[in-house]
Design an enzyme around this catalytic site. Structure first.
Site, short mmCIF file in Angstrom:
data_model
loop_
_atom_site.label_atom_id
_atom_site.label_comp_id
_atom_site.label_asym_id
_atom_site.label_seq_id
_atom_site.Cartn_x
_atom_site.Cartn_y
_atom_site.Cartn_z
CB SER A 1 -0.89 0.01 1.25
OG SER A 1 -0.07 0.20 2.39
CE LYS A 2 -2.10 5.07 -4.10
NZ LYS A 2 -3.21 5.91 -4.49
NE ARG A 3 -2.22 2.60 6.13
CZ ARG A 3 -1.71 1.58 6.82
NH1 ARG A 3 -0.76 1.78 7.68
NH2 ARG A 3 -2.19 0.36 6.64
N GLY B 1 5.00 3.59 0.46
CA GLY B 1 5.27 4.89 -0.16
C GLY B 1 5.51 4.80 -1.65
#
Ligand code: GLU
Length: 492
Positions: free
Chosen positions: A247-249, A252
């Protein structure tokens, strides 16, 4: 007549194009290409708070870089809100949906009662069975309402066959009468998505596994709207090595497609890597040309098992999946050098070491050099870092080999200028002649040729590894080699 395959990529523009989105886009694109169908790009921008213009552009740029072309769109979901509302009205008119005036407090209370088994009645019965007069009265009084779909009561279930996950069954009793329009008149995503897919005449919905939870409800909506139900293929998740969802979280930029563009990936190599995250042929092939991939692709080849994106530390500056790197290295070596050259040009430009002569009188030299050095590289940026000394006279020397191959051998302080003199005296600066000179010199000095060869390699290229030393010398060229060897004495 067989129907034309129509698929869509329907990202919500809430960030850059990430690996999961790109995979979805690629599988949709491949099916369209294979079946002579159409790919529609639909931006699902109804979440006004999270959607941004920048993200829409980022997604489009990401798709373009990776080589995905679409036939229609981009369409924007927000342009069709009236249509979504009209569909809800149609469902109200046909009795498939109803207005629900319950307040949150009422619902909470009844939810508890249902749980405790204190009431046999269902949560929304009050409104589901409300008479037309009562509905009119409530409306006149200005009581806010949501619109809910009527889920059949009693035994029975929604059953469908997902191309990846197989038969999926959801009992009606486990589906509540779900909201399709909020009290402020805004249609819910579950409805908008279906109405858009009906309008866009989508035949196959290929999307992430997270869509699976919505599918039974959506199938009920298709039925209630009297529309044909598309085929569904949900894609398994991509996990990191610790089995956490990527995930982006968590990860990054590493999960952003643009990260790979910026870090020297060839777009086809990256696409080939992504395709294999959760799809395979029966013979587990690894490398495909575009034509081969389209030919080999089928939705049935999508794996049910989750795939692993092996995010890891390769060197202090670069983190990614080693498989992605080796895939890129493969294409870096395999593609015609003329195809690689413009990419190398961009990288050298970015590094400020591009020389227009590389495209003019030195073009032959440039292509030869790219071809010579590419076999050890993984990413395009390696040409500007590891390969910098070929293109610029201003290059650093890697401290490790400097120490090991140069500074540890005091004798080189004299041998470098000697080698420079001997190489300068050559009239034919060829592989054979440079080799003869260096080997003769080592023999006369009674030193191992390796000492002088490794020393020269280190100061001429700044690196410990590379092509054969005599290829290096003839490629860097007589004058530059001589100059570098003379200057090397300053290193001690
Ligand atoms: N807009 C959804 C997303 O970005 C896609 C849903 C779908 O493909 O049906 O997750």
């Amino acid at each position: 007549m067989t129907e034309t395959v129509r698929v869509r990529f329907a990202p919500s523009p809430t960030g850059y194009l990430h690996i999961g989105g790109a995979r979805t886009a690629i599988y949709n694109w491949l099916l369209a290409q294979k079946e002579g169908g159409k790919l529609i790009l639909r931006i699902e921008d109804t979440d006004a708070e999270r959607s941004t213009e920048g993200s829409i552009q980022g997604i489009i740029d990401g798709l373009k870089w990776i080589g995905i072309t679409w036939d229609e769109g981009p369409y924007f979901q927000t342009h069709f809100i009236r249509e979504h509302q009209a569909a809800a009205q149609k469902l109200l008119d046909s009795g498939a949906a109803y207005k629900c005036f319950c307040t949150k407090e009422e619902l909470d209370l009844r939810r508890k009662e249902v749980k405790k088994g204190e009431t046999g009645s269902k949560q929304y019965d009050k409104c589901r069975d409300m008479s037309a007069e009562d509905v009119a009265t409530q409306e006149q009084e200005g009581i806010p309402y949501v619109i809910r779909l009527k889920v059949p009561r009693g035994a029975g279930s929604v059953v469908f066959e997902d191309i990846v996950y197989g038969i999926i069954e959801k009992k009606y009793e486990d589906i509540e009468d779900f909201v399709i329009v909020r009290s402020n008149g805004q249609p819910l995503y579950v409805l908008s998505n279906v109405v858009d897919d009906i309008r866009d005449r989508i035949t196959h919905v290929i999307r992430g596994q997270d869509g699976l939870a919505n599918t039974p409800k959506q199938i009920m909506l298709y039925k209630a709207l009297g529309a044909p139900i598309p085929k569904f293929a949900h894609m398994s998740l991509t996990l990191d090595p610790k089995k956490a969802k990527i995930s982006k979280r968590r990860h990054g930029e590493l999960v952003a497609v643009h990260f790979y563009k910026e870090h020297g990936f060839l777009s086809w190599a990256f696409l080939n890597f992504l395709v294999l995250l959760g799809w395979s042929t029966s013979d587990s092939r690894e490398f495909f040309s575009k034509e081969e991939l389209i030919e080999a692709f089928s939705l049935e080849g999508i794996n049910r098992a989750n795939s692993i994106f092996n995010v890891q530390k390769n060197d202090p500056k670069f983190f990614t999946d080693p498989k992605a790197l080796s895939m890129n290295a493969h294409y870096l070596r395999k593609l015609p050098v003329e195809e690689i050259a413009p990419r190398v040009k961009s990288v050298l430009e970015e590094a400020g070491i591009w020389n227009p002569a590389f495209e003019a009188e030195k073009r032959g030299w440039f292509l030869h050099t790219v071809d010579l050095i590419r076999s050890r590289y993984h990413v395009l940026t390696d040409f500007a870092t590891l390969g910098r000394a070929y293109f610029s006279d201003d290059y650093p020397i890697d401290p490790k080999p400097l120490n090991k191959n140069v500074l540890k051998h005091e004798g080189l302080k004299e041998w470098f200028p000697q080698a420079a003199d001997r190489l300068e005296a050559l009239t034919a600066f060829t592989i054979e002649e440079t080799e003869r000179v260096i080997r003769d010199m080592a023999e006369e000095l009674e030193i191992k040729p390796g000492i002088i060869i490794n020393g020269i390699r280190t100061v001429v290229t700044g690196q410990a590894a590379g092509p054969g030393i005599f290829d290096i010398l003839t490629t860097v060229g007589q004058a530059r080699v001589v100059d570098r060897l003379r200057k090397a004495v300053r290193l001690f």
